[in-house]
Design an enzyme around this catalytic site. Structure first.
Site, PDB file in Angstrom:
ATOM      1  N   ASP A   1       0.860  -1.152   0.004  1.00 15.48           N
ATOM      2  CA  ASP A   1       0.004  -0.021  -0.015  1.00 15.48           C
ATOM      3  C   ASP A   1       0.706   1.026  -0.028  1.00 15.48           C
ATOM      4  O   ASP A   1       2.016   1.243   0.432  1.00 15.48           O
ATOM      5  CB  ASP A   1      -0.767  -0.002   1.331  1.00 15.48           C
TER       6      ASP A   1
ATOM      7  N   ASP B   1      -1.636  -0.819   5.921  1.00 15.92           N
ATOM      8  CA  ASP B   1      -1.741  -0.300   7.351  1.00 15.92           C
ATOM      9  C   ASP B   1      -3.282   0.142   7.501  1.00 15.92           C
ATOM     10  O   ASP B   1      -3.569   0.521   8.759  1.00 15.92           O
ATOM     11  CB  ASP B   1      -0.817   1.090   7.580  1.00 15.92           C
TER      12      ASP B   1
ATOM     13  N   ASP C   1      -7.049  -1.818   3.376  1.00 12.47           N
ATOM     14  CA  ASP C   1      -5.994  -2.756   3.129  1.00 12.47           C
ATOM     15  C   ASP C   1      -6.793  -4.469   3.803  1.00 12.47           C
ATOM     16  O   ASP C   1      -6.034  -5.195   3.430  1.00 12.47           O
ATOM     17  CB  ASP C   1      -4.840  -2.395   3.582  1.00 12.47           C
TER      18      ASP C   1
END
Length: 639
Positions: A338, A537, A541
């Site tokens: 990410d 995080d 996600d």
């Protein structure tokens, strides 16, 4: 506000648990520990010629330590109509007791019970992310019908309904803006660090936060079809899938138990008729076989090594949630990252300040920061922080200030009128031509531009960007040197994605990703590379973390990401990923050594027993000794 705080407190309140409810999740571990104490007591009593008392202690150790695994084994056998390793361990322990070796049988029970307790404890921890996700979805909405406001449960909302969403509230269902302008924090869905402006006709998602203006939203999806519900469903589906290794172990268990028990039954009769053994010798050899063939050393081949590696990782800021995830790390061929909060810091920072010729740079920055200090927008906070660090001066207060929702801010200082906001707020043509088209170049680098106007003339611009972490490049280069493909998945625009991908050294990037897009991309990577990890995080996600073979969360990330992930980097230290992979490879090498060694020992002991060269005491020494050696070999992973 007070009502909202009370509602939140009520929502987050947790009923006090009784003593038995508190210890229930740890019942197996407590039972295994008590079993170990009883085994020690039985051994001491036996040495003191208290044979009856020692037998009672061993029986209690059998019952207390073996109850959970025996119950599990019997229930599984009835349900699957197939024997399992739990049943074999029970038979081996009973066989040891039949021929007078209570200690050995009790130790078999203790080792198996302890490993089962640790597995149960890990499983109980693995499903908390669903409750964490549910806490973020509003349960009620303010529906508007014929001009009348009515608070209803989100499940009652129908497509076409109009709802009112006030500043600071979470949007309860997917829809589009019917009336109003605002700024939405979409981090829960897209992971974008910078809030997005919304106007009439724009889509909004359940679980996102309305920051500034009031909105009237038209519902476009039923509550059970929202993007937020898809996130929950994706996490549940991904976690319910069994890994190939787990399926192989389950198949292996049934075959192993059947073979051992069949051979033991044959051993009770065949040698008497074919080899002329006495009935006593035949039964004795069958019981020795049952003891030496029990997979005690095989069980110890994996669990101590796994626990040692997990302890090692914890000391270095790497939290593994289970041995299977630690094992899978060494097989990784690709890792998806990410962007926001993972490769980057997750907060915008001022990167460029350009002012018009003839104006004082510090004055423009100070005035801009003074105006922005009246806003809670992340971009405004970044500008104020930059001014304080750069100038070290107290901010000045404008005589008047006006928030133009969705566009920017107007302010008045003595004889000066100031504007701060988007290009269209100060004039797009002038904004794009300012300083030789600097804004266009900065935007191509993935930066967000804030324009400053004074008395109708452009005074300057401020460029902000969610900057790449200092350690990101080092981490990506380490992984690439190990032959692992790296790719970035982000909800940001193509320009931002391209700029961050180049800066962070990842080999590929996919921009404008929603949670469902990330899951689809993870599935494609799995088809192409096999074993794939996801590093993230945010709440958005979570589905991708659960879909990947190994989900890795940043320690400072959301609770949902931390609970969903298989591995947590406690200090947001990306280079630890390469360290974790190396630890996984060490563990897998030691596990293979242990398995080969324990199988060879079992084969030697079984062969010696058939040749009548092995008496039970030596069989026990060989069997337990191999277990101890396997455990000692595993403990090397602590260093």
């Amino acid at each position: 506000m007070a009502q909202g705080a009370n509602a939140l407190a009520k929502q987050n309140s947790v009923p006090e648990l009784s003593f038995f409810e508190k210890i229930k999740p740890h019942a197996e571990l407590i039972a295994a520990s008590i079993s170990g104490i009883l085994i020690a007591a039985g051994w001491i009593l036996n040495k003191g010629d208290s044979e009856t008392a020692s037998v009672i202690a061993f029986i209690l150790a059998y019952v207390i330590g073996g109850f959970a695994k025996a119950k599990e084994g019997i229930e599984a056998t009835i349900e699957d109509k197939e024997l399992n390793v739990e049943m074999l361990m029970i038979f081996a322990a009973i066989g040891s007791a039949i021929i007078g070796y209570w200690t050995e049988g009790a130790i078999l029970i203790f080792i198996f019970a302890m490993s089962g307790a640790l597995e149960t404890y890990t499983m109980n921890k693995s499903h908390k992310e669903i409750s964490s996700l549910m806490e973020l979805q509003p349960e009620e909405a303010l529906r508007i019908s014929d001009g009348v406001e009515e608070r209803v449960h989100v499940s009652e909302l129908e497509i076409g309904d109009l709802i009112l969403v006030k500043p600071g509230e979470r949007i309860p269902s997917d829809g589009k803006v019917a009336r109003g302008q605002t700024t939405i924090d979409q981090a829960a869905i897209t992971g974008e660090s910078i809030p997005v402006s919304k106007d009439s006709g724009d889509d909004v998602f359940a679980g996102t936060v309305n920051l500034t203006g009031s909105l009237t939203v038209e519902i476009t999806k039923r509550n059970d079809e929202t993007l937020f519900q898809k996130i929950i469903q994706l996490v549940q589906n991904a976690q319910s899938e069994k890994s190939p290794s787990q399926l192989f172990i389950e198949r292996f268990e049934g075959t192993y138990v059947k073979v051992v028990l069949a051979v033991v039954v044959l051993m009770m009769f065949v040698p008497h008729y074919l080899l002329g053994w006495s009935w006593t010798e035949t039964f004795y050899r069958a019981m020795v076989l049952l003891v030496v063939a029990s997979p005690c050393a095989l069980v110890a081949s994996i669990m101590p090594a796994t626990l040692s590696a997990i302890s090692n990782g914890a000391k270095h800021g790497i939290l593994f949630k289970g041995g299977v995830h630690l094992e899978n790390l060494s097989h990784l061929k690709a890792i998806a990252f990410d962007k926001t909060g993972t490769l980057t810091k997750g907060k915008p920072e001022v990167t460029d300040l350009i002012v018009a010729d003839g104006l004082d740079r510090d004055e423009v920055l100070l005035k801009a920061a003074s105006i922005e200090s009246h806003s809670n927008h992340p971009l405004a906070n970044a500008i104020v922080k930059h001014s304080k660090e750069k100038l070290g001066k107290e901010l000045v207060h404008p005589e008047s200030i006006e928030d133009v929702s969705g566009w920017g801010v107007k302010a008045h200082f003595e004889n000066e009128d100031w504007k701060i906001g988007k290009a269209d707020f100060v004039g797009r043509t002038e904004a794009e031509a300012f300083s030789g088209g600097a804004a266009v170049e900065l935007a191509a680098e993935g930066k967000t531009i804030v324009f400053i106007e004074r008395n109708g003339q452009l005074a300057g611009l401020i460029a902000l960007k969610d900057v790449v972490r200092e350690e990101t490049k080092q981490a990506i280069d380490l992984l690439k040197s190990e032959g692992i493909y790296t790719v970035m998945l982000t909800g940001d625009s193509q320009n931002t994605g391209k700029a961050i991908a180049a800066e962070s050294h990842v080999e590929g990037y996919i921009a404008e990703c929603l949670p469902e897009t990330k899951v689809n991309e993870l599935k494609k990577l799995k088809e192409q590379y096999g074993q794939v990890a996801m590093v993230g995080d945010g709440i958005n996600d979570a589905p991708a973390l659960a879909t990947a073979n190994v989900g890795i969360a940043m320690g400072e990330g959301s609770d949902v990401a931390l609970e969903t992930a298989d591995v947590v980097l406690m200090k947001n230290d990306l280079p630890k990923i390469a360290e974790a992979i190396n630890l996984s490879r060490r563990m897998n090498r030691i596990v293979k050594q242990n398995i080969v060694f324990s199988i060879l020992v079992i084969m030697v002991l079984i062969a010696s027993n058939f040749l009548q060269l092995l008496d039970l005491p030596y069989g026990v020494i060989g069997h337990e000794g191999s277990t101890i050696l396997v455990i000692l070999n595993s403990l090397r992973l602590l260093k």
